[in-house]
Design an enzyme around this catalytic site. Structure first.
Site, short mmCIF file in Angstrom:
data_model
loop_
_atom_site.label_atom_id
_atom_site.label_comp_id
_atom_site.label_asym_id
_atom_site.label_seq_id
_atom_site.Cartn_x
_atom_site.Cartn_y
_atom_site.Cartn_z
CG MET A 85 33.09 45.49 46.24
SD MET A 85 33.84 43.94 45.77
CE MET A 85 32.41 42.91 45.56
N GLY A 86 30.40 49.16 44.42
CA GLY A 86 29.61 49.80 43.37
C GLY A 86 28.36 49.04 43.00
CG HIS A 95 21.72 47.61 46.41
ND1 HIS A 95 21.63 47.73 47.78
CD2 HIS A 95 22.66 46.66 46.19
CE1 HIS A 95 22.45 46.88 48.36
NE2 HIS A 95 23.11 46.22 47.41
CG HIS A 128 25.41 49.97 48.32
ND1 HIS A 128 25.01 49.27 47.21
CD2 HIS A 128 26.40 49.24 48.87
CE1 HIS A 128 25.73 48.17 47.09
NE2 HIS A 128 26.58 48.13 48.08
CD GLN A 177 22.12 41.74 60.76
OE1 GLN A 177 21.56 42.63 61.41
NE2 GLN A 177 21.61 40.53 60.62
CE LYS A 178 22.87 39.80 50.60
NZ LYS A 178 24.15 40.04 49.97
O1 PAF Z 1 30.89 44.34 50.94
C1 PAF Z 1 31.55 44.79 49.97
O2 PAF Z 1 31.03 45.45 49.08
C2 PAF Z 1 33.05 44.51 49.91
O3 PAF Z 1 33.35 43.24 50.40
C3 PAF Z 1 33.89 45.58 50.60
C4 PAF Z 1 33.63 45.64 52.09
C5 PAF Z 1 33.63 46.94 49.98
C6 PAF Z 1 35.39 45.26 50.43
O4 PAF Z 1 35.73 45.19 49.08
#
Ligand code: PAF
Length: 286
Positions: A30-31, A34, A37, A148-149
């Site tokens: 979802m942007g 960090h 990601h 896993q968070k």
């Molecule tokens: O974990 C997330 O960022 C969101 O729940 C996901 C998996 C991208 C779905 O919107």
């Protein structure tokens, strides 16, 4: 890195990758990216020919009372981070295109969605399952990477993949933590300096409960009491849940079997920030 927001264009390119035999990895996000990601993107880079990162703040998974409108966004920074970590494609669809006015699908998964997050965010996992299914169809991945968070989310996605027979592998990657143990999360940005320090209590509660289990404790109430007593050392912290559960089913027996893998799950509120964390206890010294 190729940046695109059109859903039809994304699917066209993804199907082309597929036809040319490329192994495609997707990292749905979802942007407000960090290092957690970035580590998913880096892992995807190592395993796949093409890495697609998706950024979509999915309205379906937020209740009206939640933080959809204030969810942190920084596309410029995200673009730099995704590209540096090795993404080939950054897919940033618009809500109007993902959910046209006549959009009517809702994927509701029973069982693993019911406890914990499901209790406090009743419509959340329907929104997650629905968007993840759509993102899979748009990006056609061979492998999908999740952190896993969001332990329960990983179980929900696993169920989605199995029940709908999505032809892909799921990779659940370890939680990335700050040096002091706080699990990385886009929502950490909401924390005041004081609550940033207080937030360390989650890691402490998980670690101490893990040690208790490793020393032989199997009574769920004792494990949960320890976590709750540590968390309540922070006066204004509110506990949504502090639970021990079977790591594969999320069942909550009164007493765990000696060799049963246990997951410790926390969700707390510090001010207006809701934080979750977990740890899986798999190795037993018995
Ligand atoms: O974990 C997330 O960022 C969101 O729940 C996901 C998996 C991208 C779905 O919107």
């Amino acid at each position: 890195m190729h940046i695109l927001s059109s859903t039809t264009e994304m699917q066209r390119i993804a199907l082309e990758y597929k036809r040319s035999g490329k192994r495609v990895g997707v990292v749905p996000t979802m942007g407000f990216l960090h290092d957690g990601h970035a580590s998913l993107i880096r892992t995807a880079r190592e395993e796949c020919d093409v890495v697609i990162t998706t950024i979509f703040v999915n309205p379906l998974q937020f209740a009206p009372t939640e933080d959809l409108s204030r969810y942190p966004r920084d596309l410029e920074r995200d673009t730099a981070l995704a590209s540096e970590a090795g993404a080939d494609v950054l897919f940033t669809p618009k809500a109007e295109e993902m959910y046209t006015p006549d959009f009517a699908l809702n994927i509701s998964i029973g069982g693993v969605t019911a406890p914990f997050e499901g209790e406090f965010r009743p419509t959340h996992f329907d929104g997650v399952a629905t968007v993840v299914a759509k993102l899979f169809l748009l990006t056609q991945p061979d492998v999908a990477f999740f952190g896993q968070k969001d332990y329960q989310q990983c179980m929900v996605v696993q169920k989605l993949v199995r029940d709908l027979a999505f032809p892909l592998e799921l990779r659940i990657c370890p939680t990335m933590r700050e040096k002091d143990g706080l699990a990385m999360s886009s929502r950490n940005v909401y924390l005041s300096p004081e609550d940033r320090i207080n937030a360390l209590v989650l890691h402490k509660a998980l670690q101490e409960a893990k040690t208790l289990i490793e020393r032989g404790e199997r009574e769920r109430s004792s494990i949960e009491s320890l976590m709750k007593s540590i968390l309540t050392s922070i006066p204004h912290l509110r506990i949504d849940y502090a639970a021990a559960a079977d790591a594969t089913t999320l069942a909550q027996p009164d007493t765990f079997a000696t060799t049963q893998a246990i997951v410790l799950l926390l969700a707390v509120r510090l001010g207006s920030t809701r934080l979750i964390d977990n740890v899986v206890v798999v190795e037993f010294e018995v």
